[in-house]
Write a protein that holds these residues in place. Structure first.
Motif, PDB file in Angstrom:
ATOM      1  N   PHE A  88      44.754  -7.241  18.597  1.00  0.00           N
ATOM      2  CA  PHE A  88      44.267  -6.247  17.652  1.00  0.00           C
ATOM      3  C   PHE A  88      43.305  -6.897  16.661  1.00  0.00           C
ATOM      4  CE2 PHE A  88      48.460  -7.836  16.357  1.00  0.00           C
ATOM      5  CZ  PHE A  88      48.185  -8.388  15.117  1.00  0.00           C
ATOM      6  N   SER A  89      42.407  -6.098  16.153  1.00  0.00           N
ATOM      7  CA  SER A  89      41.453  -6.587  15.156  1.00  0.00           C
ATOM      8  C   SER A  89      41.642  -5.925  13.804  1.00  0.00           C
ATOM      9  CB  SER A  89      40.017  -6.350  15.634  1.00  0.00           C
ATOM     10  OG  SER A  89      39.784  -4.966  15.846  1.00  0.00           O
ATOM     11  N   LYS A  90      42.516  -4.892  13.748  1.00  0.00           N
ATOM     12  CA  LYS A  90      42.748  -4.209  12.481  1.00  0.00           C
ATOM     13  C   LYS A  90      44.222  -3.818  12.339  1.00  0.00           C
ATOM     14  CE  LYS A  90      38.122  -2.202  11.863  1.00  0.00           C
ATOM     15  NZ  LYS A  90      37.819  -2.975  10.639  1.00  0.00           N
ATOM     16  N   TYR A  91      44.692  -3.846  11.096  1.00  0.00           N
ATOM     17  CA  TYR A  91      45.989  -3.293  10.740  1.00  0.00           C
ATOM     18  C   TYR A  91      45.804  -2.392   9.533  1.00  0.00           C
ATOM     19  CZ  TYR A  91      50.678  -2.653   8.987  1.00  0.00           C
ATOM     20  OH  TYR A  91      51.838  -2.067   8.538  1.00  0.00           O
ATOM     21  N   ASN A  92      46.130  -1.132   9.687  1.00  0.00           N
ATOM     22  CA  ASN A  92      45.969  -0.136   8.623  1.00  0.00           C
ATOM     23  C   ASN A  92      44.557  -0.182   8.046  1.00  0.00           C
ATOM     24  OD1 ASN A  92      46.734   1.970   6.968  1.00  0.00           O
ATOM     25  ND2 ASN A  92      47.667   0.644   5.422  1.00  0.00           N
ATOM     26  N   GLY A  93      43.583  -0.361   8.943  1.00  0.00           N
ATOM     27  CA  GLY A  93      42.180  -0.354   8.542  1.00  0.00           C
ATOM     28  C   GLY A  93      41.645  -1.680   8.048  1.00  0.00           C
ATOM     29  N   GLU A  94      42.519  -2.672   7.836  1.00  0.00           N
ATOM     30  CA  GLU A  94      42.090  -3.987   7.370  1.00  0.00           C
ATOM     31  C   GLU A  94      41.841  -4.915   8.557  1.00  0.00           C
ATOM     32  OE1 GLU A  94      44.036  -5.775   3.865  1.00  0.00           O
ATOM     33  OE2 GLU A  94      45.429  -4.081   4.011  1.00  0.00           O
ATOM     34  N   THR A  95      40.778  -5.684   8.479  1.00  0.00           N
ATOM     35  CA  THR A  95      40.433  -6.602   9.562  1.00  0.00           C
ATOM     36  C   THR A  95      41.411  -7.767   9.623  1.00  0.00           C
ATOM     37  OG1 THR A  95      38.097  -6.039   9.400  1.00  0.00           O
ATOM     38  CG2 THR A  95      38.631  -8.113  10.481  1.00  0.00           C
ATOM     39  N   THR A  96      41.865  -8.065  10.829  1.00  0.00           N
ATOM     40  CA  THR A  96      42.765  -9.198  11.047  1.00  0.00           C
ATOM     41  C   THR A  96      42.605  -9.665  12.488  1.00  0.00           C
ATOM     42  OG1 THR A  96      45.059  -9.941  11.023  1.00  0.00           O
ATOM     43  CG2 THR A  96      44.683  -7.643  11.592  1.00  0.00           C
ATOM     44  N   GLY A  97      42.572 -10.950  12.692  1.00  0.00           N
ATOM     45  CA  GLY A  97      42.260 -11.507  14.007  1.00  0.00           C
ATOM     46  C   GLY A  97      43.463 -11.809  14.859  1.00  0.00           C
ATOM     47  N   ASN A  98      44.101 -10.759  15.393  1.00  0.00           N
ATOM     48  CA  ASN A  98      45.214 -10.910  16.338  1.00  0.00           C
ATOM     49  C   ASN A  98      46.484 -11.483  15.738  1.00  0.00           C
ATOM     50  OD1 ASN A  98      43.537 -10.008  18.566  1.00  0.00           O
ATOM     51  ND2 ASN A  98      42.584 -12.032  18.508  1.00  0.00           N
ATOM     52  N   ILE A  99      46.544 -11.548  14.405  1.00  0.00           N
ATOM     53  CA  ILE A  99      47.765 -12.011  13.747  1.00  0.00           C
ATOM     54  C   ILE A  99      47.801 -11.427  12.342  1.00  0.00           C
ATOM     55  CG2 ILE A  99      46.641 -14.159  12.981  1.00  0.00           C
ATOM     56  CD1 ILE A  99      49.413 -15.508  13.168  1.00  0.00           C
ATOM     57  N   VAL A 100      49.005 -11.037  11.889  1.00  0.00           N
ATOM     58  CA  VAL A 100      49.161 -10.525  10.534  1.00  0.00           C
ATOM     59  C   VAL A 100      50.608 -10.732  10.099  1.00  0.00           C
ATOM     60  CG1 VAL A 100      49.770  -8.164  11.247  1.00  0.00           C
ATOM     61  CG2 VAL A 100      48.632  -8.542   9.045  1.00  0.00           C
ATOM     62  N   MET A 101      50.805 -10.932   8.798  1.00  0.00           N
ATOM     63  CA  MET A 101      52.153 -11.002   8.238  1.00  0.00           C
ATOM     64  C   MET A 101      52.398  -9.737   7.429  1.00  0.00           C
ATOM     65  SD  MET A 101      54.003 -13.790   5.683  1.00  0.00           S
ATOM     66  CE  MET A 101      54.186 -15.088   6.914  1.00  0.00           C
ATOM     67  N   LEU A 102      53.565  -9.113   7.655  1.00  0.00           N
ATOM     68  CA  LEU A 102      53.949  -7.893   6.959  1.00  0.00           C
ATOM     69  C   LEU A 102      55.254  -8.112   6.201  1.00  0.00           C
ATOM     70  CD1 LEU A 102      53.355  -5.332   9.857  1.00  0.00           C
ATOM     71  CD2 LEU A 102      51.710  -6.088   8.134  1.00  0.00           C
ATOM     72  N   ASP A 103      55.429  -7.344   5.120  1.00  0.00           N
ATOM     73  CA  ASP A 103      56.710  -7.409   4.429  1.00  0.00           C
ATOM     74  C   ASP A 103      57.620  -6.283   4.914  1.00  0.00           C
ATOM     75  OD1 ASP A 103      55.990  -5.037   3.098  1.00  0.00           O
ATOM     76  OD2 ASP A 103      55.381  -6.074   1.266  1.00  0.00           O
ATOM     77  N   VAL A 104      58.804  -6.154   4.322  1.00  0.00           N
ATOM     78  CA  VAL A 104      59.789  -5.185   4.820  1.00  0.00           C
ATOM     79  C   VAL A 104      59.353  -3.742   4.642  1.00  0.00           C
ATOM     80  CG1 VAL A 104      61.768  -6.715   4.574  1.00  0.00           C
ATOM     81  CG2 VAL A 104      61.022  -5.327   2.627  1.00  0.00           C
ATOM     82  N   SER A 105      58.325  -3.512   3.802  1.00  0.00           N
ATOM     83  CA  SER A 105      57.844  -2.150   3.591  1.00  0.00           C
ATOM     84  C   SER A 105      56.693  -1.783   4.519  1.00  0.00           C
ATOM     85  CB  SER A 105      57.393  -1.975   2.137  1.00  0.00           C
ATOM     86  OG  SER A 105      56.173  -2.672   1.901  1.00  0.00           O
ATOM     87  N   GLY A 106      56.196  -2.787   5.285  1.00  0.00           N
ATOM     88  CA  GLY A 106      55.059  -2.547   6.171  1.00  0.00           C
ATOM     89  C   GLY A 106      53.730  -2.944   5.573  1.00  0.00           C
TER      90      GLY A 106
END
Length: 221
Positions: A88-106
């Motif tokens: 993936f290149s995006k999470y919730n509209g934000e650019t990210t390169g195939n990796i992302v860290m999320l907290d317990v709220s998403g």
């Protein structure tokens, strides 16, 4: 259940496409990733957090979620955060390169800075594992992380920076399918590679925690 019977308290009509990875949190809730877009008929773009009864945990808010397949999720008990890997290149509209860290709220954790992330060129999996000292060993179908050469394996700190104490040199000559931590703390690595740091190893190798070779595994036949 532990006797193999279905736990009837966990009720779900399932996903509309395949699932790939999952992790459970310290309170038993389940994170599931894959290529799906709905669970129980409700929109959950390629990732979802489920309660103990199989319902969607509505406290986990992803917005538009991921714009492509998610492959693996790593739960981090010390922080209750999770790292999601995929194509993936995006999470919730934000650019990210195939990796992302999320907290317990998403929400995306801003202290985890991956820059351009992995240069994964197809939807093949990148897999990760959390070490006992809270490092992320990630292996897969990439040759760079945030512009830094890293042939098919890398170790990251929990802020997204490269752990330079894990020295892979030229790394592997082809893709890594999976990495596991042994009881000794060393890493068992398997894949479609034939060399690591220029040494012949034919798809199976055990690495020391500093990236050096501990043992080359020869599979009979």
């Amino acid at each position: 259940n532990l006797d193999g019977s279905i736990n009837t308290s966990f009720v779900t009509t399932g996903f509309n496409d395949f699932t790939i990875g999952l992790a459970s949190s310290s309170d038993g809730r389940i994170y599931v990733c894959g290529a799906f877009s709905t669970h129980n008929g409700i929109s959950v773009p390629r990732f979802v957090k489920l309660t103990l009864t199989g319902d969607i945990d509505t406290s986990f808010i992803m917005g538009t979620g991921f714009n492509n397949v998610t492959i693996d999720v790593i739960y981090i008990p010390s922080t209750s955060n999770l790292v999601v890997l995929g194509y993936f290149s995006k999470y919730n509209g934000e650019t990210t390169g195939n990796i992302v860290m999320l907290d317990v709220s998403g929400a995306r954790v801003p202290s985890f800075v991956s820059g351009t992330g992995f240069n994964t060129v197809n939807s093949e999996p990148n897999k990760g594992v959390l070490t006992p000292d809270n490092k992320l060993v990630i292996a897969g179908f990439f040759t760079e992380y945030n512009g830094i050469p890293s042939n098919y394996i890398i170790r990251l700190n929990l802020d997204g920076s490269v752990d330079t104490s894990f020295a892979i040199g030229t790394g592997f000559d082809n893709v890594v399918y999976d990495v596991k931590i042994l009881e000794s703390g060393r890493y068992l690595v398997t894949g479609d590679f034939t060399f690591y740091q220029g040494v012949s190893c034919s798809g199976n190798i055990i690495l020391n925690t500093d990236g050096s070779i501990y043992r080359i595994i020869t599979v009979p036949g």
